[in-house]
Design a protein around this motif. Sequence first.
Motif, PDB file in Angstrom:
ATOM      1  N   LYS A 199       0.800  -1.227   0.000  1.00  0.00           N
ATOM      2  CA  LYS A 199       0.000   0.000   0.000  1.00  0.00           C
ATOM      3  C   LYS A 199       0.829   1.272   0.000  1.00  0.00           C
ATOM      4  CE  LYS A 199      -4.050  -1.970   0.312  1.00  0.00           C
ATOM      5  NZ  LYS A 199      -5.195  -1.687  -0.504  1.00  0.00           N
ATOM      6  N   ARG A 200       2.132   1.172   0.089  1.00  0.00           N
ATOM      7  CA  ARG A 200       2.958   2.378   0.075  1.00  0.00           C
ATOM      8  C   ARG A 200       3.040   2.974  -1.323  1.00  0.00           C
ATOM      9  NH1 ARG A 200       8.329   0.090   2.576  1.00  0.00           N
ATOM     10  NH2 ARG A 200       7.717  -1.566   1.177  1.00  0.00           N
ATOM     11  N   TYR A 201       2.759   2.188  -2.350  1.00  0.00           N
ATOM     12  CA  TYR A 201       2.826   2.667  -3.729  1.00  0.00           C
ATOM     13  C   TYR A 201       1.470   3.196  -4.156  1.00  0.00           C
ATOM     14  CZ  TYR A 201       7.265   0.239  -3.792  1.00  0.00           C
ATOM     15  OH  TYR A 201       8.526  -0.170  -3.515  1.00  0.00           O
ATOM     16  N   LYS A 202       1.485   4.240  -4.972  1.00  0.00           N
ATOM     17  CA  LYS A 202       0.256   4.921  -5.362  1.00  0.00           C
ATOM     18  C   LYS A 202      -0.677   4.012  -6.143  1.00  0.00           C
ATOM     19  CE  LYS A 202      -1.418   9.093  -7.598  1.00  0.00           C
ATOM     20  NZ  LYS A 202      -1.047  10.314  -8.303  1.00  0.00           N
ATOM     21  N   GLU A 203      -0.152   3.162  -7.026  1.00  0.00           N
ATOM     22  CA  GLU A 203      -1.007   2.298  -7.850  1.00  0.00           C
ATOM     23  C   GLU A 203      -1.677   1.192  -7.036  1.00  0.00           C
ATOM     24  OE1 GLU A 203       3.252   0.843  -8.343  1.00  0.00           O
ATOM     25  OE2 GLU A 203       2.267   2.763  -8.599  1.00  0.00           O
ATOM     26  N   ASN A 204      -1.209   0.952  -5.811  1.00  0.00           N
ATOM     27  CA  ASN A 204      -1.800  -0.090  -4.970  1.00  0.00           C
ATOM     28  C   ASN A 204      -2.717   0.461  -3.883  1.00  0.00           C
ATOM     29  OD1 ASN A 204      -0.293  -1.886  -6.422  1.00  0.00           O
ATOM     30  ND2 ASN A 204       1.301  -2.090  -4.886  1.00  0.00           N
ATOM     31  N   GLN A 205      -2.945   1.763  -3.845  1.00  0.00           N
ATOM     32  CA  GLN A 205      -3.723   2.357  -2.775  1.00  0.00           C
ATOM     33  C   GLN A 205      -5.171   1.879  -2.768  1.00  0.00           C
ATOM     34  OE1 GLN A 205      -2.874   4.454  -0.226  1.00  0.00           O
ATOM     35  NE2 GLN A 205      -0.753   4.093  -0.812  1.00  0.00           N
ATOM     36  N   LYS A 206      -5.740   1.585  -3.933  1.00  0.00           N
ATOM     37  CA  LYS A 206      -7.157   1.237  -4.024  1.00  0.00           C
ATOM     38  C   LYS A 206      -7.357  -0.203  -4.465  1.00  0.00           C
ATOM     39  CE  LYS A 206      -8.361   5.969  -4.519  1.00  0.00           C
ATOM     40  NZ  LYS A 206      -8.740   7.079  -5.270  1.00  0.00           N
ATOM     41  N   LEU A 207      -6.523  -1.100  -3.931  1.00  0.00           N
ATOM     42  CA  LEU A 207      -6.653  -2.532  -4.204  1.00  0.00           C
ATOM     43  C   LEU A 207      -6.991  -3.261  -2.915  1.00  0.00           C
ATOM     44  CD1 LEU A 207      -3.572  -3.261  -6.494  1.00  0.00           C
ATOM     45  CD2 LEU A 207      -5.935  -2.936  -7.182  1.00  0.00           C
ATOM     46  N   LYS A 208      -7.688  -4.385  -3.063  1.00  0.00           N
ATOM     47  CA  LYS A 208      -7.959  -5.230  -1.910  1.00  0.00           C
ATOM     48  C   LYS A 208      -6.741  -6.097  -1.627  1.00  0.00           C
ATOM     49  CE  LYS A 208     -12.147  -6.545  -3.630  1.00  0.00           C
ATOM     50  NZ  LYS A 208     -13.286  -7.420  -3.691  1.00  0.00           N
ATOM     51  N   LYS A 209      -6.795  -6.888  -0.568  1.00  0.00           N
ATOM     52  CA  LYS A 209      -5.658  -7.716  -0.183  1.00  0.00           C
ATOM     53  C   LYS A 209      -5.328  -8.770  -1.223  1.00  0.00           C
ATOM     54  CE  LYS A 209      -5.730  -7.330   4.798  1.00  0.00           C
ATOM     55  NZ  LYS A 209      -5.789  -8.044   6.064  1.00  0.00           N
ATOM     56  N   ASP A 210      -6.342  -9.239  -1.967  1.00  0.00           N
ATOM     57  CA  ASP A 210      -6.071 -10.261  -2.972  1.00  0.00           C
ATOM     58  C   ASP A 210      -5.621  -9.672  -4.304  1.00  0.00           C
ATOM     59  OD1 ASP A 210      -8.461  -9.148  -3.706  1.00  0.00           O
ATOM     60  OD2 ASP A 210      -9.550 -11.035  -3.903  1.00  0.00           O
ATOM     61  N   GLY A 211      -5.531  -8.355  -4.410  1.00  0.00           N
ATOM     62  CA  GLY A 211      -5.015  -7.707  -5.606  1.00  0.00           C
ATOM     63  C   GLY A 211      -6.082  -7.254  -6.583  1.00  0.00           C
ATOM     64  N   THR A 212      -7.351  -7.492  -6.285  1.00  0.00           N
ATOM     65  CA  THR A 212      -8.424  -7.060  -7.167  1.00  0.00           C
ATOM     66  C   THR A 212      -8.818  -5.636  -6.823  1.00  0.00           C
ATOM     67  OG1 THR A 212     -10.084  -7.969  -5.659  1.00  0.00           O
ATOM     68  CG2 THR A 212      -9.320  -9.401  -7.449  1.00  0.00           C
ATOM     69  N   PRO A 213      -9.367  -4.891  -7.795  1.00  0.00           N
ATOM     70  CA  PRO A 213      -9.762  -3.510  -7.526  1.00  0.00           C
ATOM     71  C   PRO A 213     -10.881  -3.438  -6.489  1.00  0.00           C
ATOM     72  CG  PRO A 213      -9.852  -3.983  -9.873  1.00  0.00           C
ATOM     73  CD  PRO A 213      -9.553  -5.258  -9.189  1.00  0.00           C
ATOM     74  N   ASP A 214     -10.792  -2.491  -5.598  1.00  0.00           N
ATOM     75  CA  ASP A 214     -11.794  -2.290  -4.555  1.00  0.00           C
ATOM     76  C   ASP A 214     -12.930  -1.461  -5.136  1.00  0.00           C
ATOM     77  OD1 ASP A 214     -13.174  -2.158  -2.233  1.00  0.00           O
ATOM     78  OD2 ASP A 214     -11.534  -1.324  -1.039  1.00  0.00           O
ATOM     79  N   LYS A 215     -14.144  -2.009  -5.167  1.00  0.00           N
ATOM     80  CA  LYS A 215     -15.285  -1.359  -5.807  1.00  0.00           C
ATOM     81  C   LYS A 215     -15.858  -0.200  -4.989  1.00  0.00           C
ATOM     82  CE  LYS A 215     -15.424  -4.009  -9.374  1.00  0.00           C
ATOM     83  NZ  LYS A 215     -15.182  -3.521 -10.705  1.00  0.00           N
ATOM     84  N   ARG A 216     -15.318   0.043  -3.799  1.00  0.00           N
ATOM     85  CA  ARG A 216     -15.812   1.158  -3.003  1.00  0.00           C
ATOM     86  C   ARG A 216     -15.330   2.502  -3.562  1.00  0.00           C
ATOM     87  NH1 ARG A 216     -13.755  -0.295   2.774  1.00  0.00           N
ATOM     88  NH2 ARG A 216     -11.970  -0.858   1.501  1.00  0.00           N
ATOM     89  N   PHE A 217     -14.283   2.468  -4.369  1.00  0.00           N
ATOM     90  CA  PHE A 217     -13.731   3.691  -4.914  1.00  0.00           C
ATOM     91  C   PHE A 217     -14.308   3.968  -6.299  1.00  0.00           C
ATOM     92  CE2 PHE A 217     -10.566   2.107  -1.918  1.00  0.00           C
ATOM     93  CZ  PHE A 217     -10.427   3.213  -1.111  1.00  0.00           C
ATOM     94  N   LYS A 218     -14.541   5.226  -6.614  1.00  0.00           N
ATOM     95  CA  LYS A 218     -15.146   5.622  -7.864  1.00  0.00           C
ATOM     96  C   LYS A 218     -14.292   5.248  -9.076  1.00  0.00           C
ATOM     97  CE  LYS A 218     -17.630   9.625  -9.610  1.00  0.00           C
ATOM     98  NZ  LYS A 218     -17.932  11.023  -9.372  1.00  0.00           N
ATOM     99  N   VAL A 219     -12.988   5.223  -8.915  1.00  0.00           N
ATOM    100  CA  VAL A 219     -12.070   4.909  -9.989  1.00  0.00           C
ATOM    101  C   VAL A 219     -12.256   3.470 -10.479  1.00  0.00           C
ATOM    102  CG1 VAL A 219      -9.608   4.711 -10.569  1.00  0.00           C
ATOM    103  CG2 VAL A 219     -10.396   6.528  -9.057  1.00  0.00           C
ATOM    104  N   ASN A 220     -12.614   2.570  -9.583  1.00  0.00           N
ATOM    105  CA  ASN A 220     -12.713   1.152  -9.916  1.00  0.00           C
ATOM    106  C   ASN A 220     -14.118   0.688 -10.279  1.00  0.00           C
ATOM    107  OD1 ASN A 220      -9.997   0.876  -9.350  1.00  0.00           O
ATOM    108  ND2 ASN A 220     -10.374   0.494  -7.196  1.00  0.00           N
ATOM    109  N   LYS A 221     -15.088   1.570 -10.308  1.00  0.00           N
ATOM    110  CA  LYS A 221     -16.477   1.154 -10.611  1.00  0.00           C
ATOM    111  C   LYS A 221     -16.704   0.991 -12.070  1.00  0.00           C
ATOM    112  CE  LYS A 221     -18.707   2.583  -6.463  1.00  0.00           C
ATOM    113  NZ  LYS A 221     -19.755   3.256  -5.820  1.00  0.00           N
TER     114      LYS A 221
END
Length: 85
Positions: free
Chosen positions: A63-85
Motif C-alpha cells: 500500500k505504500r505505492y500509489k497504484e496499490n492504494q485502491k486494491l484489496k488484499k487479494d489484488g483485485t480492484p476495490d469497488k468502493r472507490f469511484k475509480v474502480n467502478k
Amino acid sequence: MKKFLTAMSIVLGLGLASAQQVAPAAKTANKTTTTKQVKPAKAVQTPAAKPAVKLKKDGTPDKRYKENQKLKKDGTPDKRFKVNK
C-alpha cells in the motif's frame, strides 16, 4: 422411561441412517449411446488489474505505492472507490 428414550433414539437413528442411502442407478448396458467428444476449453488469460503491482513478501499488494492504494488484499480492484467502478 430410560428404556423408552433409548428405544426411540435407536429407532430414530436407524431411520435417519437408512434415509441417507442412495438408490443404485439403473444400468443401461443394453442401450448404445453416442457420446460427443468435448473439446478442452482454451486457457483464457485475464489481464491483471495493474501490470506493475508491487507485492510484499506475503503476496499482498504493498500500500505504500500509489497504484496499490485502491486494491484489496487479494489484488483485485476495490469497488468502493469511484475509480474502480
